[in-house]
Write a protein that holds these residues in place. Structure first.
Motif, PDB file in Angstrom:
ATOM      1  N   GLU A 225      45.377  -2.627  36.202  1.00 55.13           N
ATOM      2  CA  GLU A 225      45.579  -2.380  34.996  1.00 55.13           C
ATOM      3  C   GLU A 225      44.149  -3.246  34.435  1.00 55.13           C
ATOM      4  O   GLU A 225      43.268  -2.623  33.512  1.00 55.13           O
TER       5      GLU A 225
ATOM      6  N   GLU B  37      52.868  -9.279  35.063  1.00 64.74           N
ATOM      7  CA  GLU B  37      53.618  -8.566  36.129  1.00 64.74           C
ATOM      8  C   GLU B  37      54.592  -9.528  36.278  1.00 64.74           C
ATOM      9  O   GLU B  37      54.555 -10.566  36.832  1.00 64.74           O
TER      10      GLU B  37
ATOM     11  N   LEU C 285      54.381  -5.246  33.118  1.00 68.31           N
ATOM     12  CA  LEU C 285      54.544  -4.432  34.234  1.00 68.31           C
ATOM     13  C   LEU C 285      55.505  -5.011  34.982  1.00 68.31           C
ATOM     14  O   LEU C 285      55.333  -5.888  35.448  1.00 68.31           O
TER      15      LEU C 285
ATOM     16  N   ARG D 112      49.777  -4.135  40.495  1.00 67.25           N
ATOM     17  CA  ARG D 112      49.623  -3.059  39.171  1.00 67.25           C
ATOM     18  C   ARG D 112      48.798  -4.258  38.171  1.00 67.25           C
ATOM     19  O   ARG D 112      48.165  -3.617  37.394  1.00 67.25           O
TER      20      ARG D 112
ATOM     21  N   ARG E   9      56.992  -4.818  38.733  1.00 64.13           N
ATOM     22  CA  ARG E   9      56.230  -4.903  40.093  1.00 64.13           C
ATOM     23  C   ARG E   9      57.119  -3.506  40.708  1.00 64.13           C
ATOM     24  O   ARG E   9      56.534  -2.893  41.768  1.00 64.13           O
TER      25      ARG E   9
ATOM     26  N   SER F 277      55.829  -1.983  44.261  1.00 55.28           N
ATOM     27  CA  SER F 277      54.210  -2.134  44.513  1.00 55.28           C
ATOM     28  C   SER F 277      54.167  -3.559  45.286  1.00 55.28           C
ATOM     29  O   SER F 277      54.887  -4.570  45.162  1.00 55.28           O
TER      30      SER F 277
END
Ligand SMILES: Cc1cc2nc3c(=O)[nH]c(=O)nc-3n(C[C@H](O)[C@H](O)[C@H](O)COP(=O)(O)OP(=O)(O)OC[C@H]3O[C@@H](n4cnc5c(N)ncnc54)[C@H](O)[C@@H]3O)c2cc1C
Length: 315
Positions: free
Chosen positions: A223, A188, A209, A219, A211, A214
């Motif tokens: 996941e 992330e 990912l 995340r 961010r 979020s």
């Protein structure tokens, strides 16, 4: 002639920025060189080898003296005023280039800000330019140094989870894996512009990912609990339950936990090896999921708090 610096079992040396490159909004890549890096060396694969950088005092600009070092001085350095001792932070060796006196060590440094709190490491890296000097503490060839945490057994099903601070470690580990390695990596980073090409075995899937808005690490958590290899439910962690020094590996426990816990043989996750690193609260949540809920063997996991929101690293 043998000087005192030769007897230190690690390199404590002044290095110079040979190049500084802004890789993406979040990362700056620095190549650090110095004649004494000719003595740099790691016995075996580097994996996620960590080093220390000692940044100049932001007010005085003074850098730590490397004259006549001895081990006791490193042990008592926190007793010195910060303008003399500088600010020591931990980073990962992303690459080693050249040889002999032309050896350079590459580090990828995260540029972060937490309100007004930037931190001397990020602050220095943001404006680092060729010729700037800092102090590095790194392995000396022929001496044990420690600082490698990736210890996956051959043939393990890998799970590697990283926020941006552990991206350099995971990318370096991926490059050194055997071509037959298998597993999953989740990384992330603040924005999609921080995604980058990664070299690694085709059997290890890499998921980036972004961010965005979020909460940091959300995340990653989602996941991992949705991953078919480590299924489960979302785990909540209260801020006061977080150990800012969280460091639980097959050989060390910051909480003093017994590492060799008795567990059933033939467990469904026996093939897994997990390496989880990033912000301590995020790592705590994943630790609860993997160790408390899935009962994954403690000898096959490393949970490392690379930093803690709102807490500066010890200088
Ligand atoms: C083994 C190991 C390897 C590491 N490898 C790397 C690496 O290769 N590259 C890298 O960039 N970092 C790496 N880190 C993390 C890095 O050491 C920390 O992020 C460190 O706090 C940075 O120091 P600083 O002076 O910038 O901030 P500090 O003075 O330590 O902290 C100041 C403030 O900034 C906040 N903060 C610190 N880091 C972040 C962040 N990433 N995002 C948002 N806020 C933050 C703190 O919570 C605090 O409020 C590694 C850490 C460990 C333990």
């Amino acid at each position: 002639m043998t000087t005192s610096i030769d007897v230190l079992p690690m390199l404590l040396t002044e290095v110079e920025v040979v190049s500084a490159e802004r890789l993406s909004p979040t990362f700056v890549r620095l190549s650090l060189g110095g004649a004494e890096l000719a003595d740099f060396g790691v016995d075996g694969p580097r994996h996620d080898q960590r080093i220390k950088l000692i940044f100049p005092d932001p007010v005085t600009g003074g850098i730590t003296s490397v004259e006549n070092p001895d081990e006791s001085r490193m042990a008592t350095r926190l007793d010195q005023p910060t303008e003399e001792r500088g600010h020591m932070r931990t980073y990962t060796i992303r690459d080693v280039r050249g040889s002999g006196a032309d050896t350079t060590i590459v580090v990828d440094i995260v540029l972060h800000s937490d309100g007004d709190e930037v931190g001397p490491g990020s602050n220095w890296a943001a404006s680092a330019t060729t010729g700037d000097r800092i102090v590095m503490l790194a392995p000396r060839a022929g001496f044990p140094y420690g600082g490698i945490e990736f210890t996956a057994p051959a043939g393990a099903d890998l799970l590697m989870v990283a926020d941006e601070t552990a991206v350099p470690a995971v990318c370096t580990v991926l490059e050194q894996l055997p071509p037959t390695a298998t597993g999953a990596v989740f990384m992330e980073v603040p924005t999609a512009a921080d995604f980058r090409d990664v070299r690694g075995p085709s059997g290890v899937t890499v998921t980036w990912l972004a961010r965005g808005d979020s909460p940091p690490g959300q995340r990653l958590h989602d996941e991992v609990v949705a991953h078919p290899g480590t299924p489960g439910a979302i785990v909540e962690v209260a801020p006061d339950e977080v150990d800012p020094d969280l460091w639980e590996t097959p050989s060390y426990s910051s909480s003093g936990e017994e590492i060799a816990r008795a567990r059933a043989v033939g467990h469904e996750f026996d093939g897994l090896y997990a390496r989880i690193a990033g912000e301590s609260k995020v790592v705590t949540g994943l630790r609860r999921h993997l160790v408390n809920e899935l009962h994954i063997d403690r000898s096959r996991v490393a949970f490392m708090g690379y930093w803690r929101r709102g807490v500066a690293m010890k200088s």
